[in-house]
Design a protein around this motif. Structure first.
Motif, PDB file in Angstrom:
ATOM      1  N   PHE A 227      31.117  51.156  30.377  1.00  0.00           N
ATOM      2  CA  PHE A 227      32.095  50.648  31.341  1.00  0.00           C
ATOM      3  C   PHE A 227      33.484  51.007  30.848  1.00  0.00           C
ATOM      4  CE2 PHE A 227      31.300  47.303  28.291  1.00  0.00           C
ATOM      5  CZ  PHE A 227      32.553  46.824  27.976  1.00  0.00           C
ATOM      6  N   ASP A 228      34.415  51.008  31.801  1.00  0.00           N
ATOM      7  CA  ASP A 228      35.804  51.336  31.478  1.00  0.00           C
ATOM      8  C   ASP A 228      36.551  50.044  31.195  1.00  0.00           C
ATOM      9  OD1 ASP A 228      38.297  52.393  31.154  1.00  0.00           O
ATOM     10  OD2 ASP A 228      38.333  53.523  33.027  1.00  0.00           O
ATOM     11  N   LEU A 229      37.051  49.933  29.994  1.00  0.00           N
ATOM     12  CA  LEU A 229      37.778  48.726  29.597  1.00  0.00           C
ATOM     13  C   LEU A 229      39.028  48.534  30.438  1.00  0.00           C
ATOM     14  CD1 LEU A 229      37.499  46.489  27.461  1.00  0.00           C
ATOM     15  CD2 LEU A 229      38.928  47.871  25.945  1.00  0.00           C
ATOM     16  N   ALA A 230      39.633  49.621  30.884  1.00  0.00           N
ATOM     17  CA  ALA A 230      40.856  49.516  31.689  1.00  0.00           C
ATOM     18  C   ALA A 230      40.597  48.800  33.006  1.00  0.00           C
ATOM     19  CB  ALA A 230      41.437  50.903  31.933  1.00  0.00           C
ATOM     20  N   ASP A 231      39.414  48.996  33.591  1.00  0.00           N
ATOM     21  CA  ASP A 231      39.104  48.320  34.854  1.00  0.00           C
ATOM     22  C   ASP A 231      39.019  46.809  34.662  1.00  0.00           C
ATOM     23  OD1 ASP A 231      39.016  50.787  36.085  1.00  0.00           O
ATOM     24  OD2 ASP A 231      36.833  50.990  35.886  1.00  0.00           O
ATOM     25  N   VAL A 237      44.367  41.032  34.829  1.00  0.00           N
ATOM     26  CA  VAL A 237      45.819  40.924  35.035  1.00  0.00           C
ATOM     27  C   VAL A 237      46.120  40.496  36.459  1.00  0.00           C
ATOM     28  CG1 VAL A 237      47.949  42.254  35.141  1.00  0.00           C
ATOM     29  CG2 VAL A 237      46.414  42.531  33.191  1.00  0.00           C
ATOM     30  N   LEU A 238      45.395  41.035  37.426  1.00  0.00           N
ATOM     31  CA  LEU A 238      45.618  40.634  38.816  1.00  0.00           C
ATOM     32  C   LEU A 238      45.278  39.160  39.028  1.00  0.00           C
ATOM     33  CD1 LEU A 238      44.229  43.737  40.765  1.00  0.00           C
ATOM     34  CD2 LEU A 238      46.620  43.056  40.451  1.00  0.00           C
ATOM     35  N   GLU A 239      44.239  38.678  38.369  1.00  0.00           N
ATOM     36  CA  GLU A 239      43.864  37.267  38.526  1.00  0.00           C
ATOM     37  C   GLU A 239      44.908  36.331  37.933  1.00  0.00           C
ATOM     38  OE1 GLU A 239      40.103  36.986  36.674  1.00  0.00           O
ATOM     39  OE2 GLU A 239      38.977  37.892  38.334  1.00  0.00           O
ATOM     40  N   HIS A 240      45.625  36.747  36.907  1.00  0.00           N
ATOM     41  CA  HIS A 240      46.606  35.886  36.244  1.00  0.00           C
ATOM     42  C   HIS A 240      48.044  36.199  36.658  1.00  0.00           C
ATOM     43  CE1 HIS A 240      43.123  35.304  33.584  1.00  0.00           C
ATOM     44  NE2 HIS A 240      43.694  34.173  33.205  1.00  0.00           N
ATOM     45  N   ARG A 252      53.443  43.507  31.462  1.00  0.00           N
ATOM     46  CA  ARG A 252      53.592  44.964  31.432  1.00  0.00           C
ATOM     47  C   ARG A 252      52.274  45.578  30.951  1.00  0.00           C
ATOM     48  NH1 ARG A 252      59.275  44.869  28.104  1.00  0.00           N
ATOM     49  NH2 ARG A 252      57.773  44.127  26.533  1.00  0.00           N
ATOM     50  N   THR A 253      51.808  46.587  31.672  1.00  0.00           N
ATOM     51  CA  THR A 253      50.513  47.194  31.361  1.00  0.00           C
ATOM     52  C   THR A 253      50.678  48.687  31.110  1.00  0.00           C
ATOM     53  OG1 THR A 253      50.032  47.562  33.706  1.00  0.00           O
ATOM     54  CG2 THR A 253      49.257  45.501  32.733  1.00  0.00           C
ATOM     55  N   ALA A 254      49.854  49.205  30.233  1.00  0.00           N
ATOM     56  CA  ALA A 254      49.741  50.637  29.961  1.00  0.00           C
ATOM     57  C   ALA A 254      48.253  50.914  29.773  1.00  0.00           C
ATOM     58  CB  ALA A 254      50.539  51.035  28.724  1.00  0.00           C
ATOM     59  N   LEU A 255      47.576  51.121  30.895  1.00  0.00           N
ATOM     60  CA  LEU A 255      46.115  51.169  30.898  1.00  0.00           C
ATOM     61  C   LEU A 255      45.634  52.614  30.950  1.00  0.00           C
ATOM     62  CD1 LEU A 255      45.430  48.221  33.388  1.00  0.00           C
ATOM     63  CD2 LEU A 255      45.705  48.166  30.895  1.00  0.00           C
ATOM     64  N   GLY A 256      45.293  53.136  29.799  1.00  0.00           N
ATOM     65  CA  GLY A 256      44.679  54.447  29.738  1.00  0.00           C
ATOM     66  C   GLY A 256      43.171  54.337  29.767  1.00  0.00           C
ATOM     67  N   PRO A 257      42.466  55.416  30.107  1.00  0.00           N
ATOM     68  CA  PRO A 257      40.998  55.364  30.141  1.00  0.00           C
ATOM     69  C   PRO A 257      40.437  54.989  28.768  1.00  0.00           C
ATOM     70  CG  PRO A 257      41.827  57.366  31.180  1.00  0.00           C
ATOM     71  CD  PRO A 257      42.993  56.738  30.491  1.00  0.00           C
ATOM     72  N   ALA A 258      39.492  54.051  28.774  1.00  0.00           N
ATOM     73  CA  ALA A 258      38.851  53.601  27.533  1.00  0.00           C
ATOM     74  C   ALA A 258      37.408  53.247  27.860  1.00  0.00           C
ATOM     75  CB  ALA A 258      39.587  52.409  26.933  1.00  0.00           C
ATOM     76  N   VAL A 259      36.559  54.262  27.930  1.00  0.00           N
ATOM     77  CA  VAL A 259      35.157  54.069  28.258  1.00  0.00           C
ATOM     78  C   VAL A 259      34.423  53.639  26.984  1.00  0.00           C
ATOM     79  CG1 VAL A 259      33.077  55.130  29.200  1.00  0.00           C
ATOM     80  CG2 VAL A 259      35.319  55.806  30.062  1.00  0.00           C
ATOM     81  N   VAL A 260      33.858  52.446  27.038  1.00  0.00           N
ATOM     82  CA  VAL A 260      33.213  51.862  25.860  1.00  0.00           C
ATOM     83  C   VAL A 260      31.800  51.438  26.240  1.00  0.00           C
ATOM     84  CG1 VAL A 260      35.406  51.093  24.902  1.00  0.00           C
ATOM     85  CG2 VAL A 260      34.107  49.568  26.403  1.00  0.00           C
ATOM     86  N   THR A 261      31.081  50.917  25.265  1.00  0.00           N
ATOM     87  CA  THR A 261      29.726  50.404  25.495  1.00  0.00           C
ATOM     88  C   THR A 261      29.675  48.946  25.084  1.00  0.00           C
ATOM     89  OG1 THR A 261      29.038  51.112  23.299  1.00  0.00           O
ATOM     90  CG2 THR A 261      28.638  52.637  25.101  1.00  0.00           C
ATOM     91  N   GLY A 262      28.847  48.193  25.780  1.00  0.00           N
ATOM     92  CA  GLY A 262      28.708  46.779  25.477  1.00  0.00           C
ATOM     93  C   GLY A 262      28.187  46.032  26.680  1.00  0.00           C
ATOM     94  N   ASP A 263      28.455  44.750  26.722  1.00  0.00           N
ATOM     95  CA  ASP A 263      28.080  43.882  27.834  1.00  0.00           C
ATOM     96  C   ASP A 263      29.314  43.683  28.705  1.00  0.00           C
ATOM     97  OD1 ASP A 263      27.391  41.810  29.561  1.00  0.00           O
ATOM     98  OD2 ASP A 263      26.105  40.838  28.080  1.00  0.00           O
ATOM     99  N   PRO A 264      29.357  44.266  29.897  1.00  0.00           N
ATOM    100  CA  PRO A 264      30.569  44.145  30.727  1.00  0.00           C
ATOM    101  C   PRO A 264      30.932  42.704  31.056  1.00  0.00           C
ATOM    102  CG  PRO A 264      29.091  45.840  31.586  1.00  0.00           C
ATOM    103  CD  PRO A 264      28.337  45.097  30.527  1.00  0.00           C
ATOM    104  N   ARG A 265      29.923  41.838  31.237  1.00  0.00           N
ATOM    105  CA  ARG A 265      30.220  40.446  31.574  1.00  0.00           C
ATOM    106  C   ARG A 265      30.934  39.745  30.424  1.00  0.00           C
ATOM    107  NH1 ARG A 265      28.055  35.633  30.538  1.00  0.00           N
ATOM    108  NH2 ARG A 265      26.470  36.634  29.234  1.00  0.00           N
ATOM    109  N   LEU A 266      30.403  39.912  29.203  1.00  0.00           N
ATOM    110  CA  LEU A 266      31.053  39.290  28.052  1.00  0.00           C
ATOM    111  C   LEU A 266      32.418  39.913  27.791  1.00  0.00           C
ATOM    112  CD1 LEU A 266      28.112  38.821  25.507  1.00  0.00           C
ATOM    113  CD2 LEU A 266      29.287  37.066  26.846  1.00  0.00           C
ATOM    114  N   ALA A 267      32.527  41.227  27.958  1.00  0.00           N
ATOM    115  CA  ALA A 267      33.822  41.881  27.751  1.00  0.00           C
ATOM    116  C   ALA A 267      34.851  41.372  28.751  1.00  0.00           C
ATOM    117  CB  ALA A 267      33.667  43.392  27.859  1.00  0.00           C
ATOM    118  N   ALA A 268      34.429  41.124  29.996  1.00  0.00           N
ATOM    119  CA  ALA A 268      35.354  40.578  30.983  1.00  0.00           C
ATOM    120  C   ALA A 268      35.812  39.174  30.593  1.00  0.00           C
ATOM    121  CB  ALA A 268      34.686  40.548  32.362  1.00  0.00           C
TER     122      ALA A 268
END
Length: 384
Positions: A227-231, A237-240, A252-268
């Protein structure tokens, strides 16, 4: 059909004693063989009186008028007696040597049996001469120390959770008792009491959800996904953003692509708690800087009160707040950063935090980079 239980194996001391006896007996057999075999092959004999002496020039034998007799049987008899004595002495010495060698292990076993969950502050001490057992004792001491810290943290966690859950329950009971005891309480007072009870119930619900999230963060990840961490950061950020604007905080955001591996739910959940913590522990007209960079780094920095460096580690423990009274629920329950630390550990993602000189906190988390395989793969495949 139940299989019969295998016979119990001899104790280690007994096995070592018999091993020592077997080695000594084998060495004795070899020694006596080297001594007796030349005698057997040479057929050594002795002259009796009337047939010459043992060193005379005449050959010994019936033709010389003497009688020859051999002492081979006597040599073999004494050799057998010597082997029996060697075996007996070897068993006794082996038993004594094995007992002395295993004495530190007995000390460690006795000390370990005397320990319990409430008594883990002892040390396993062995004589300095037993270096190998000393290393084992030091290793077990380290394990016991970690268990002691874990049990202490668990007891503290249970006490804190009980306190956090008991406070709103006490307030609810007091509020209802006062309302019911007031004979002049009208519909308006009853409605106000019900609203207060609902608010307290929501606080309890948020606390229970946070505790469940924290428990889930401590569990290992069973399936890893790309999953992409930037997403995730963009969504959090939109929720807060509304809450940040209400508090006059610039995000202020600077969101570059950061495709990682893991559990998207826990990462969110991790990202949400980081942003929520940055908004809560900020001041009006403050700023929040959020950045994602390849291969999987997430950085969240916020302004706020100056945090002593010695207090940073404590903030990642459950129910810990900086300069906030326990009974004050306006700044949460003190579980946000604990959840962040648990989720980061489940992802094997190094987490670093530092206090900013101008105030606030900066956190950096490095997620594992994306696996080149398909979007989802099992944890066992990842380990291979």
């Amino acid at each position: 059909m139940n299989r019969p239980a295998p016979p119990p194996r001899p104790r280690l001391r007994t096995r070592l004693a018999f091993l020592h006896a077997g080695l000594a007996f084998g060495c004795g057999v070899l020694l006596l063989a080297f001594v007796d075999l030349p005698l057997i092959s040479a057929g050594q004999t002795a002259r009796v009186p009337g047939g010459g002496d043992l060193t005379g020039g005449q050959p010994a034998g019936p033709a010389a008028g003497g009688r020859a007799t051999g002492n081979l049987a006597e040599v073999l008899r004494y050799s057998a007696i010597a082997l029996v004595l060697i075996a007996a002495v070897a068993i006794v010495l082996g038993w004594a040597i094995a007992g002395r060698a295993l004495r530190p292990l007995q000390v460690i076993t006795a000390a370990a049996r005397s320990m319990s969950a409430d008594n883990l502050d002892g040390r396993l001490r062995v004589p300095a001469a037993y270096r190998e057992f000393g290393e084992l004792a030091d290793t077990l001491d380290g394990l016991i120390h970690r268990l002691h810290g874990s049990f202490s943290a668990q007891r503290q966690f249970i006490a804190n959770a009980s306190h956090e859950l008991r406070t709103p329950l006490t307030v609810q009971r007091t509020l209802l008792q006062l309302t019911l005891a007031d004979p002049d309480a009208g519909p308006g007072a009853l409605r106000a009491a019900c609203r207060d009870v609902l608010d307290l119930g929501q606080q309890q619900e948020r606390l229970i959800n946070a505790l469940l999230t924290l428990a889930g963060g401590y569990q290992p990840i069973e399936r890893w996904e790309r999953f992409d961490l930037a997403d995730l950061v963009r969504t959090a950020v939109l929720e807060h953003r509304a809450e940040a604007e209400r508090r006059e905080i610039e995000v202020r955001t600077a969101l570059g692509p950061a495709v990682v591996t893991g559990d998207p739910r826990l990462a969110a959940i991790l990202v949400t708690n980081l942003i929520d913590n940055a908004v809560r522990h900020n001041h009006p007209h403050g700023v929040i800087d959020v950045a994602t960079t390849a291969p999987g780094r997430l950085t969240v920095a916020n302004s706020g009160a100056v945090i002593p460096p010695a207090e940073i580690d404590r903030l990642f423990e459950p129910f810990q707040r900086l300069g906030t009274d326990r009974t004050d629920q306006t700044e949460g329950h003190g579980l946000g950063l604990a959840i962040v630390a648990a989720v980061a550990e489940a992802h094997h993602a190094p987490l670093s935090a530092r206090s900013r000189p101008e105030g606030g906190l900066e956190l950096t988390i490095d997620f594992p980079p994306a696996h080149p395989a398909t979007p989802g793969y099992a944890a066992d495949d990842r380990r291979r």
